[in-house]
Design a protein around this motif. Structure first.
Motif, PDB file in Angstrom:
ATOM      1  N   THR A   1       0.816  -1.219   0.000  1.00  0.00           N
ATOM      2  CA  THR A   1       0.000   0.000   0.000  1.00  0.00           C
ATOM      3  C   THR A   1       0.841   1.257   0.000  1.00  0.00           C
ATOM      4  OG1 THR A   1      -0.685  -1.119   2.024  1.00  0.00           O
ATOM      5  CG2 THR A   1      -2.338   0.202   0.849  1.00  0.00           C
ATOM      6  N   LEU A   2       2.124   1.112   0.271  1.00  0.00           N
ATOM      7  CA  LEU A   2       2.967   2.305   0.341  1.00  0.00           C
ATOM      8  C   LEU A   2       3.784   2.501  -0.929  1.00  0.00           C
ATOM      9  CD1 LEU A   2       4.187   2.041   4.046  1.00  0.00           C
ATOM     10  CD2 LEU A   2       2.294   3.359   3.099  1.00  0.00           C
TER      11      LEU A   2
ATOM     12  N   ASP B   1       2.960   3.787  -3.638  1.00  0.00           N
ATOM     13  CA  ASP B   1       2.647   4.987  -4.403  1.00  0.00           C
ATOM     14  C   ASP B   1       2.966   6.271  -3.655  1.00  0.00           C
ATOM     15  OD1 ASP B   1       1.521   4.319  -7.072  1.00  0.00           O
ATOM     16  OD2 ASP B   1       0.258   3.019  -5.842  1.00  0.00           O
ATOM     17  N   LEU B   2       3.807   6.171  -2.669  1.00  0.00           N
ATOM     18  CA  LEU B   2       4.227   7.395  -1.983  1.00  0.00           C
ATOM     19  C   LEU B   2       4.993   8.293  -2.953  1.00  0.00           C
ATOM     20  CD1 LEU B   2       5.613   6.002   1.391  1.00  0.00           C
ATOM     21  CD2 LEU B   2       3.561   7.380   1.067  1.00  0.00           C
TER      22      LEU B   2
END
Lengths: 340, 340
Positions: free
Chosen positions: A287-288, A290-291
């Motif tokens: 989930t990270l 796309d930082l």
DNA sequence: TTGTACGCGTTATCAA
DNA sequence: TTGATAACGCGTACAA
């Protein structure tokens, strides 16, 4: 609750209880004449028979349950592992009983005891251990009792409990990361080291330090900040680091969520992540990905870790505890652009 | 596996099986003389007695298990709900049996049947339904069979199964969001609407449209893109939207992960999120709160949703299906700065 | 207050 | 191949 039993089915089909049982679960080498079998199956369907798993468990002497104990199921690290465990369990025809302990060792122990009562076939335990030997001893005892009852156990993390373990290459991965960062031109390193006594954090720090040493680099003592293993811990640690005025190129956070907190702290302090200061994490939480900027990290195949642990518990028990290494791989992204 | 039984404990303590049972679980109004009770407890401890939950379940006629069925436990939306469920379950002294179905209705049904066999006390089902009535009918049947056996059921989402339901205010939240965006000065709206037939997506779209209408605004037909309810769906939808050259101020994605994909697509297309184009999501996933720019969204208190659903199943059965609304609230952040 | 004995729903053993 | 019947471990009327 007119719970229909196997006896009802047998009567309806005009056969004995034993025959009904054999017809329905196809008991090993015992076979039933097709005609009778069909009659039983028809009766079962007509009556909406649903076998009682508890009764089956008693009679068979084994359940179809496997327990999963994690620190916090809402944490993507653990939910990824859980995903692997549920997949492997379904594959094996087992149900997963989930326990989320909120990092409380007392509850871990309590859950082990419940799972023992449940006569769960196996327990998968995920989540970093601490070096609190008093707690570890009690945990060891609970696990030993469970295993004495015939249960299998697999841990995910460090192999310190004399049970099958899936070991994540924390040190090696962190060392590789250190090397990669050095190769990208970084020279002044800092670290958000997580809490003292946290073994995963420690392993990653040790690996990172060793990796630096291999390139004749090092971590200045005041460039190592201890804080919680969480997003907020990362934020707070980074804040301290920036406030201290330390001259630093790049910051290694011992996990991704800490790195996220660190990125936020840098932004809040007006420091550009990437161009201004490099930040790297560990885990590669999906989930990270796309930082902005995208986070350099060390990928751990958490889903595979979950399935591997589950499969370990289902395999033939080995005389010696098995240790299965899972490789971690460096992923360089925009949060640590090449430095020249 | 010298599994020690209650009889062993009784013999060791020199009492009858009944007394041992009463001493250990403190059976209702039956009381045991302290002296004997202590002797039993001591014997139990000495022998490392662990009650057999399966046998207890049989004798008592009820288990201490509650089932949780989600689409994908690795998805933060569901793992947050799971966190609430495990917390409420522990509170009530219950264990959670977890099933992750991978969005497959067949597996949902299969899991319901397994939980029925397990004689689980209750089932909590999370995850958007579709409008496929054939599948819905089979699900309804499976749930009805389970409930006929005395099990309680709570759904999270839309109240379309005649069971207790925790309803997330999808339409109202989306309408509020539309109003807030309009109030911030946005006028040319687009939407990543998710797949056709996805009820949650549909509710959110309906609400958004209604919210716009309340301000005499609207969504041009070619400003509504359908794509998967995932990060990649969001990316793909946004790509299409940008490629179409549609004149748009702000894009509403029907969930946060789609919004994340949309942000990535915008960046890849050289469009600045926030200043160039506004993007809003739905859910307020915790792990996504540190995106840059921070994401405007509608907060859904997922943990509370999980606990509420669990508590519904544990409450006295009601004559009519209960519907519990959970409010969602708009959170304006940097991805949709005020427009003048 | 304690103990005896039966039942919970299945599987498995042993004869038939 | 089928059918009685004894476990499995525990809770709980019922009797003492």
């Amino acid at each position: 609750m007119p719970s229909v039993t196997l006896s009802d089915v047998a009567r309806e089909a005009g056969v004995s209880l034993a025959t009904a049982s054999r017809a329905i679960n196809g008991s090993a080498n015992r076979t039933v004449r097709p005609e009778l079998r069909d009659r039983v199956l028809a009766a079962a369907a007509a009556l909406h028979y649903s076998p009682d798993a508890n009764a089956q468990a008693m009679a068979r002497g084994r359940t179809t349950t496997i327990g999963l104990i994690v620190h916090d199921i809402a944490d993507p690290y653990f939910s990824s592992i859980a995903s692997g465990v549920t997949a492997a369990a379904e594959q094996a025809g087992l149900m997963v009983t989930l326990a989320s302990t909120g990092h409380d060792p007392e509850r871990e122990i309590a859950f082990i005891e419940v799972l023992q009562s449940q006569r769960a076939r196996a327990i998968v335990m995920a989540g970093g251990r601490t070096d609190d030997e008093a707690v570890n001893d009690r945990l060891r005892a609970a696990l030993a009792a469970y295993r004495a009852g015939g249960g299998a156990v697999a841990m995910i993390g460090q192999p310190l409990f004399d049970v099958d373990t899936v070991v994540i290459e924390n040190a090696a991965g962190a060392a590789d990361l250190a090397g990669a960062l050095h190769g990208a031109g970084y020279r002044r390193f800092a670290a958000l080291a997580g809490p003292a006594g946290h073994l995963t954090a420690r392993d990653r720090m040790d690996g990172f330090t060793a990796g630096l040493a291999a390139h004749d680099a090092a971590l200045a003592r005041d460039h190592v900040v201890r804080s919680a293993f969480t997003r907020d811990g990362g934020y707070e640690g980074m804040r301290q680091l920036l406030e201290s005025g330390a001259a630093v190129d790049v910051v290694f956070a011992v996990n991704d969520v800490m790195a996220v907190g660190a990125m936020a702290a840098a932004r809040d302090a007006g420091v550009a992540v990437g161009t201004g200061i490099g930040i790297a994490g560990f885990d590669d939480i999906v989930t990270l990905r796309d930082l902005t900027p995208s986070l350099t990290t060390v990928r751990v195949p958490l889903l595979e870790v979950g399935t591997a642990a589950t499969e370990l518990t289902l395999a033939e028990p080995a005389p010696e505890p098995r240790v299965q290494q899972v490789a971690s791989t460096v992923v360089l992204r925009d949060s640590t652009p090449p430095r020249n």
